[in-house]
Design an enzyme around this catalytic site. Sequence first.
Site, short mmCIF file in Angstrom:
data_model
loop_
_atom_site.label_atom_id
_atom_site.label_comp_id
_atom_site.label_asym_id
_atom_site.label_seq_id
_atom_site.Cartn_x
_atom_site.Cartn_y
_atom_site.Cartn_z
N CYS A 94 0.88 -1.08 -0.12
CA CYS A 94 0.09 -0.07 -0.04
C CYS A 94 0.91 1.26 -0.07
CB CYS A 94 -0.97 -0.02 1.12
SG CYS A 94 -2.43 0.94 0.95
N ARG A 127 -12.13 6.72 -2.55
CA ARG A 127 -11.31 5.72 -1.63
C ARG A 127 -11.63 4.19 -2.09
NH1 ARG A 127 -7.60 7.34 1.63
NH2 ARG A 127 -6.71 5.38 2.74
N HIS A 191 -3.60 -5.77 2.39
CA HIS A 191 -3.37 -5.97 3.75
C HIS A 191 -3.89 -7.28 4.15
CE1 HIS A 191 -2.01 -1.67 4.37
NE2 HIS A 191 -3.17 -1.42 3.55
N1 GLN Z 1 -1.96 7.05 2.21
C1 GLN Z 1 -2.26 6.13 0.70
C2 GLN Z 1 -3.40 6.07 0.38
O1 GLN Z 1 -4.21 6.41 0.78
C3 GLN Z 1 -1.80 4.79 1.36
C4 GLN Z 1 -2.89 4.21 2.47
C5 GLN Z 1 -2.42 3.03 3.09
O2 GLN Z 1 -1.43 2.37 3.21
N2 GLN Z 1 -3.28 2.20 3.75
O3 GLN Z 1 -3.28 5.91 -0.91
#
Ligand code: GLN
Length: 234
Positions: A94, A127, A191
């Site tokens: 990520c 998101r 994850h």
């Molecule tokens: N900050 C990054 C995004 O929102 C990665 C998020 C994360 O590692 N969960 O894309």
Amino acid sequence: MSTESVRIVWVYPDLLSTYGDRGNMLILAWRARMRGMPVETVEVRSDERLPDQGDIYLLGGGEDGPQALAAQRMTLDRGLHRALESGAALFAVCAGYQLVGSSFFAKGEMCAGLDLLDLSSDRGPTRAVGELAGTPAPDLGLPPITGFENHGGRTHLGAGVRPLARVTTGVGNDGASEGVWQGKIVGTYMHGPALARNPAIGDLLLSWATGSTMEPLDDAWPTRLRNERLAAVR
Ligand code: GLN
């Protein structure tokens, strides 16, 4: 590679560790030890120098602020760059995955990445949150991948790299491809932690690091977890 033990380096747990990403280190160490391989795990905080003698480096996820700080510190440090030049393997999740590219979006602006692979990330329209599943690149010989994703970024792969998988559920890079694979580097939005759900990726990293084929383990529990998660999105 070190001759005595498999040396696993968990990079910046104080900045990059969300959704159980630390579990990736535990899974790798367990799978190596179950095969009789000695393992050394090293956790390097962001105010410490990164060793360049590790065999497998792990980067986890992070919120935008810590991610931007991690990029600045790793760029100054260059320990990860040196390790990869010497043939180390990297598993990046990520925020950590976005970091390996040339740029990423955080805190309202584009930030410079580590420039380790030909990819870049920007911000998507929404998101991406939820289950992520996909069919891996055939050359990797992996079973379907499964994970949990939560990111605002979208990642665009350049001509010099290949996706880890084709998305069957979720968003991944852009709704079509997920993650990256190049040499001994795997990047992913998964994850879970990812290696608990995808132990075959852990074994791939161990085989890259040691140059040996990994004998199968009794994977009844991860198989149960995988079947349950993959059935949930079918
Ligand atoms: N900050 C990054 C995004 O929102 C990665 C998020 C994360 O590692 N969960 O894309």
